[in-house]
Every structure is written in C-alpha cells, then in structure tokens.
Design a protein around this motif. Structure first.
Motif, short mmCIF file in Angstrom:
data_model
loop_
_atom_site.label_atom_id
_atom_site.label_comp_id
_atom_site.label_asym_id
_atom_site.label_seq_id
_atom_site.Cartn_x
_atom_site.Cartn_y
_atom_site.Cartn_z
N LYS A 114 -10.86 -0.96 10.79
CA LYS A 114 -12.10 -1.50 10.20
C LYS A 114 -13.33 -0.85 10.84
O LYS A 114 -13.32 -0.54 12.02
CB LYS A 114 -12.19 -3.01 10.47
CG LYS A 114 -11.04 -3.83 9.90
CD LYS A 114 -11.26 -5.31 10.20
CE LYS A 114 -10.11 -6.18 9.73
NZ LYS A 114 -8.87 -6.04 10.51
N PHE A 138 0.74 6.65 9.17
CA PHE A 138 0.30 5.35 9.66
C PHE A 138 1.09 4.96 10.91
O PHE A 138 0.53 4.52 11.92
CB PHE A 138 0.41 4.31 8.52
CG PHE A 138 0.59 2.89 8.97
CD1 PHE A 138 -0.28 2.31 9.90
CD2 PHE A 138 1.62 2.11 8.46
CE1 PHE A 138 -0.10 0.99 10.31
CE2 PHE A 138 1.80 0.80 8.87
CZ PHE A 138 0.95 0.25 9.80
N ASP A 198 5.11 -1.21 6.17
CA ASP A 198 3.86 -1.78 6.66
C ASP A 198 3.97 -2.14 8.14
O ASP A 198 4.77 -1.55 8.84
CB ASP A 198 3.48 -2.99 5.80
CG ASP A 198 2.74 -2.57 4.53
OD1 ASP A 198 2.31 -1.41 4.44
OD2 ASP A 198 2.60 -3.41 3.63
N ARG A 202 -12.50 -16.52 8.63
CA ARG A 202 -12.07 -15.87 7.39
C ARG A 202 -12.06 -16.87 6.24
O ARG A 202 -12.54 -16.56 5.14
CB ARG A 202 -10.69 -15.25 7.58
CG ARG A 202 -10.74 -14.03 8.49
CD ARG A 202 -9.36 -13.50 8.77
NE ARG A 202 -9.45 -12.27 9.53
CZ ARG A 202 -8.72 -11.19 9.27
NH1 ARG A 202 -7.85 -11.20 8.30
NH2 ARG A 202 -8.86 -10.11 10.01
N SER A 260 -8.78 -11.30 4.06
CA SER A 260 -7.85 -10.32 4.62
C SER A 260 -8.06 -9.04 3.81
O SER A 260 -8.10 -9.10 2.57
CB SER A 260 -6.41 -10.82 4.47
OG SER A 260 -5.52 -9.89 5.02
N GLY A 261 -8.20 -7.92 4.50
CA GLY A 261 -8.54 -6.68 3.80
C GLY A 261 -7.64 -6.41 2.61
O GLY A 261 -8.10 -6.21 1.47
N SER A 262 -6.33 -6.43 2.85
CA SER A 262 -5.39 -6.06 1.78
C SER A 262 -5.43 -7.04 0.61
O SER A 262 -4.94 -6.72 -0.47
CB SER A 262 -3.97 -5.95 2.35
OG SER A 262 -3.64 -7.13 3.05
N SER A 309 -1.38 -7.17 12.12
CA SER A 309 -2.13 -6.03 11.59
C SER A 309 -3.55 -6.04 12.15
O SER A 309 -4.08 -5.00 12.54
CB SER A 309 -2.27 -6.12 10.07
OG SER A 309 -1.05 -6.27 9.47
N THR A 310 -4.14 -7.23 12.20
CA THR A 310 -5.54 -7.34 12.62
C THR A 310 -5.74 -6.78 14.03
O THR A 310 -6.61 -5.95 14.25
CB THR A 310 -5.99 -8.81 12.55
OG1 THR A 310 -5.68 -9.30 11.25
CG2 THR A 310 -7.46 -8.96 12.84
N TYR A 322 -4.32 1.16 4.38
CA TYR A 322 -5.54 0.68 5.05
C TYR A 322 -5.16 0.43 6.50
O TYR A 322 -4.24 -0.34 6.78
CB TYR A 322 -6.00 -0.59 4.32
CG TYR A 322 -6.68 -1.66 5.15
CD1 TYR A 322 -7.82 -1.37 5.91
CD2 TYR A 322 -6.21 -2.97 5.12
CE1 TYR A 322 -8.46 -2.37 6.64
CE2 TYR A 322 -6.85 -3.98 5.84
CZ TYR A 322 -7.95 -3.68 6.60
OH TYR A 322 -8.56 -4.67 7.31
N MET A 377 -4.64 -2.87 14.28
CA MET A 377 -5.61 -1.86 13.79
C MET A 377 -6.85 -1.80 14.68
O MET A 377 -7.45 -0.75 14.82
CB MET A 377 -5.92 -2.05 12.30
CG MET A 377 -6.71 -3.22 11.89
SD MET A 377 -7.09 -3.13 10.11
CE MET A 377 -5.59 -3.74 9.36
N ALA A 418 0.83 -1.21 0.00
CA ALA A 418 0.00 0.00 0.00
C ALA A 418 0.86 1.25 0.00
O ALA A 418 1.86 1.33 0.73
CB ALA A 418 -0.90 -0.01 1.22
N ILE A 435 -14.98 -7.29 7.18
CA ILE A 435 -13.72 -6.60 6.88
C ILE A 435 -13.99 -5.40 5.97
O ILE A 435 -13.65 -5.39 4.78
CB ILE A 435 -12.63 -7.56 6.33
CG1 ILE A 435 -12.51 -8.78 7.27
CG2 ILE A 435 -11.30 -6.83 6.16
CD1 ILE A 435 -11.24 -9.60 7.14
N ARG A 478 -6.85 -6.08 -2.95
CA ARG A 478 -6.07 -5.31 -3.93
C ARG A 478 -5.16 -6.20 -4.77
O ARG A 478 -4.58 -5.74 -5.75
CB ARG A 478 -5.25 -4.23 -3.20
CG ARG A 478 -6.12 -3.21 -2.44
CD ARG A 478 -5.24 -2.11 -1.84
NE ARG A 478 -4.15 -2.71 -1.10
CZ ARG A 478 -3.86 -2.47 0.18
NH1 ARG A 478 -4.57 -1.61 0.89
NH2 ARG A 478 -2.85 -3.07 0.76
C1 DP6 Z 1 -0.26 -2.08 7.18
O1 DP6 Z 1 -4.94 -6.78 5.35
O2 DP6 Z 1 -3.18 -7.72 6.91
O3 DP6 Z 1 -0.33 -3.67 5.43
O4 DP6 Z 1 -7.72 -7.11 7.06
O5 DP6 Z 1 -7.03 -7.70 9.38
O6 DP6 Z 1 -6.30 -9.13 7.46
P1 DP6 Z 1 -6.67 -7.72 7.93
O7 DP6 Z 1 -5.34 -6.84 7.83
P2 DP6 Z 1 -4.28 -6.73 6.67
O8 DP6 Z 1 -3.72 -5.26 6.95
C2 DP6 Z 1 -2.79 -4.64 6.14
C3 DP6 Z 1 -2.30 -3.39 6.78
C4 DP6 Z 1 -1.12 -2.73 6.11
C5 DP6 Z 1 -1.58 -1.61 5.16
C6 DP6 Z 1 -2.16 -2.01 3.86
O9 DP6 Z 1 -1.81 -3.07 3.29
O10 DP6 Z 1 -2.97 -1.21 3.33
#
Ligand code: DP6
Length: 412
Positions: free
Chosen positions: A26, A268, A310, A78, A161-163, A216-217, A23, A220, A19, A32, A166
């Motif tokens: 949440k 961040f 990250d 998940r 997983s959020g990322s 990360s989970t 991100y 955040m 990124a 997610i 992408r």
């Molecule tokens: C810092 O996608 O690993 O890399 O959604 O809980 O699985 P979950 O988290 P994740 O978080 C990534 C956070 C990051 C920033 C980013 O990739 O945007």
C-alpha cells in the motif's frame, strides 16, 4: 419515530475473487491505496461467496454485526470507514407496501444490524474479507438507496479490504491503482463479464497447513518496508504485465494468460522471500503442485493449466477448458488421494460434475500419467473446490434466505 417497530432489510450475495496480477503493498494504509494495479477473476458465487443481510429499524440501539453466527465488533477503522462512507451517500427510502418512509437525514441517527455468512469453510484460508466487505457495501448501498455505480462502490469496499474492490464485478476485473491522494480514482472496473471466457475451469486445492500465516495486511506492510524487489515490481514489472494481461484476456489467449499468471504469482512469492524477515506462504504441497503443473504444460507442448497462490499454501489452478479440467482432476486425485476415511463428497466440493466425469474407477490413463510425470507427489490436500468464472453481486429477492429475522432484526 423511536416507538415504531418496523424493520427494513436487504440480502445480497457477493462473489470472491482471485488475483492473476497481484496486489501487494500500500502507498496509503488508511485509505488502502495500492502501489500497483491488479487484475482478478471472479469465482462463481454458487461455489464461493458471502451472503449478507443488512437491516435498519428505529428499535435498534446500536450498530451490530454477526459473522458466521458469531457477534463481532464493528469498532475497527475498516468497518467504521465503510459505514461512514456509505451512510454519507444514503438517500430517501420509501416502502409503500409497508408504509415506511426513511428520509435522507434520518440515516445518520438510525442503527444497523448486519449478518454475514460465507458458503465455504472459514478455516480454508480462502480470502473471505474480499467477498465480505464487497457484500457489506453492496447490500448497504441497496438498503440506503445509494445512487452510485459499482466502480464508485468499489472505492468504498476498498477501504474495508483492498482486494474487496474487485468483488463488485463478475468476470475479469482490474483495480486501477489511481494517483489521486484522496483515492477517488483507485477503483475497480470490469474488463469482461463472466460469459466472455467461460471455457475456463478453476480448481482450488485447499492445502493443509499447520502454521499460523502472516496476514496479508501485515505481510505487505513488511514487504513495502524492506523489499527492494517489491519496488522494482511495482514500478517496472506490473504496469507492463497489466497491459499484457488485458490483451490476453480480451483475446482469450491462454498461453499468454498462463505465462503472466504463473510469473506474477511466483514474483509475489519471491517478494515475500525478499522481505525481512522472509515470509513463506507456500509449503511443500504447494511446491509439488507447481511442479505437477509445470511438467503437465511441458508435456502437453502448450500451456493447459495456470497456477496462482495468494497469501497461503492453497493452489488456484485455472484449466484451459473442461476436457483439461477433467484430466487434471484425475491427475490430482491420483497424486493427492483422500484419506481412507474421507468420502469423495467431502473431498471435492463445488461443481462436482467434473469429478463425476473424471471417473474414479480403474487405472489412471497412461496419457495423464505421462503429463504428471513419474514424480511421487508428496503433501496433503484437505479438499478441492471446482469452480469457474462467475457473476458479480446480486440482491436476493427470496426473503427466506435472509440471515436476520424480519420482525426482530436479530440473527435467525
Ligand atoms: C495476496 O486485500 O487481503 O490476496 O487490503 O490489507 O485487506 P488488505 O489486504 P488483502 O490482500 C490481498 C493480497 C493477495 C493478492 C490479491 O488479492 O491481489
């Protein structure tokens, strides 16, 4: 159908992504759904990717998965959410050559075997869940003849997983935060493909770390609960940055791109510091690399290198072009040389032509010394990976690359 012995399988390769607008946070932990949009660059899968083989057979008695050769549980929510979502979209499949027909309604009863492998060391702390869930969803969609576009698939991968959402595209990718409660508009879209800005070179410094990092989970989650800065960032800062970053990418404006990428990474990490208790992902080596890049850009008079970090100490450096990347590699190897017992082949991975071009004999040219400054950089780098912007997921036709045995559906 229970006595039949056939196995149908698909193998796919999916890239990882980094990124440049992060991100972090949440608004819905189950689906997610993020509190802000984000933008990433997809890395060339030749250097960093996940390979996944998915298979189905009437002889399988339960869903099973192997990750890097070791069986893992699929019982987590998940995985279950991704499997449920993709199964509900499965369609008729026919393999005329093998005389196999799977009707849409059969998918609910049939079980799956999944094997996944990362082409980079898991211990590196590089986001492997992004490529992993994206690859799982993409491969299953192909196996089950799911008729959805990559953005719709991204909404399923997001639930792993959020990322991961992408990683369904190559080039530069935006994850729209969306505002619907069911998350159907929280999807990834491609901004430009990997050819649009192919001057860029990406160098990852895998930084040694002794401490176990906060995931990360959970990190955040703690930031959402305690950081006021995060609220300000999500509401006021990121929406503007997303627009500016889209413009910078569209116009290949490296100066704006660098300003935005570095500021967003720093904000961040400031949010992490503003979390209670504070989270420290970067270490002294990370800080040294930031100083090196800041000095470099100041001495060059115009930004030539962007950095982003990250949830860990690894530095991702994006060089404006190959010439800068070669010089940067020279500077990095000067500041962070390999240990005496480490050879260059295991110290610089990925596109090693950069290190060849850098030439390691003789003195570091004065011009580069000036750019990195006189500062004695401290710290430890485990190794470097040279990469570039890359393409999105693909199905691999070469059956010899499958991770599961074509007759038994068990890991090879
Ligand atoms: C810092 O996608 O690993 O890399 O959604 O809980 O699985 P979950 O988290 P994740 O978080 C990534 C956070 C990051 C920033 C980013 O990739 O945007």
């Amino acid at each position: 159908m229970a006595e039949e012995k056939w196995v149908v399988m698909v193998t796919a390769q999916t890239p990882t992504n980094i990124a440049v607008i992060k991100y972090w946070g949440k608004r819905d932990e189950v689906r997610i759904l993020p509190i802000n949009g984000s933008i990433s660059v997809t890395l060339d899968p030749d250097h960093l990717c996940t390979l996944t083989t998915v298979s189905v057979s009437p002889s399988f008695d339960r869903d099973r998965m192997w990750l890097n050769g070791k069986e893992i549980s699929l019982s987590g929510s998940r995985y279950q959410n991704c499997l449920r979502e993709i199964r509900s979209r499965a369609d008729d499949v026919e393999d005329k050559e093998k005389g196999i027909k799977i009707a849409k309604k059969d998918w609910e009863k049939l079980h799956l075997h999944i094997a996944s492998h990362n082409n980079f060391p898991t211990a590196a702390g590089l986001a492997s869940s992004a490529a992993g869930f994206a690859c799982l969803v993409f491969a299953l969609a192909k196996l089950m003849n799911v008729n959805e576009d990559p953005s719709q698939l991204s909404a399923i991968a997001r639930q792993g997983s959020g990322s991961a959402c992408r990683s369904l595209f190559g080039g530069f990718v935006k994850w729209n935060m969306g505002n619907k409660e069911d998350g159907s508009d929280s999807v990834a879209v491609q901004l430009v493909d990997d050819k649009h800005w192919d001057d860029l070179v990406i160098i990852i410094a895998v930084v040694s770390s002794r401490e176990k990092e906060t995931s990360s989970t959970s990190g955040m989650r703690e930031s959402v609960e305690t950081s006021l800065l995060l609220q300000h960032r999500a509401k006021e800062v990121v929406p503007v940055r997303i627009l500016q970053m889209e413009e910078a990418i569209k116009n290949r404006d490296f100066t704006s791109f660098t300003k935005l990428t570095c500021s967003d990474s720093n904000q961040f990490h400031a949010v992490c510091m503003d979390t209670s208790p504070p989270i420290f992902y970067m270490n002294d080596t990370s800080h040294s690399i930031i100083s090196l890049v800041e000095k470099w850009n100041r001495s060059a008079g115009t930004p030539e290198i962007a950095y982003t970090f990250d949830a860990g100490p690894n530095a991702v450096l994006i060089a404006k072009n190959r010439k800068v990347a070669v010089e940067l590699m020279q500077g990095l190897l000067y500041c962070f040389p390999p240990k005496p017992d480490t050879d260059m082949k295991s110290y610089v991975l990925g596109d090693t032509s950069i290190v060849k071009e850098a030439g390691l004999e003789g003195e570091l040219p004065q011009g580069i010394k000036d750019k990195i400054g006189s500062q004695d950089q401290k710290g430890e780098v485990s190794y470097f990976i040279c990469s570039r912007p890359g393409r999105g997921p693909v199905v691999l036709q070469d059956q010899t690359q499958a991770l599961l045995h074509p007759q038994t559906g068990l890991p090879k």
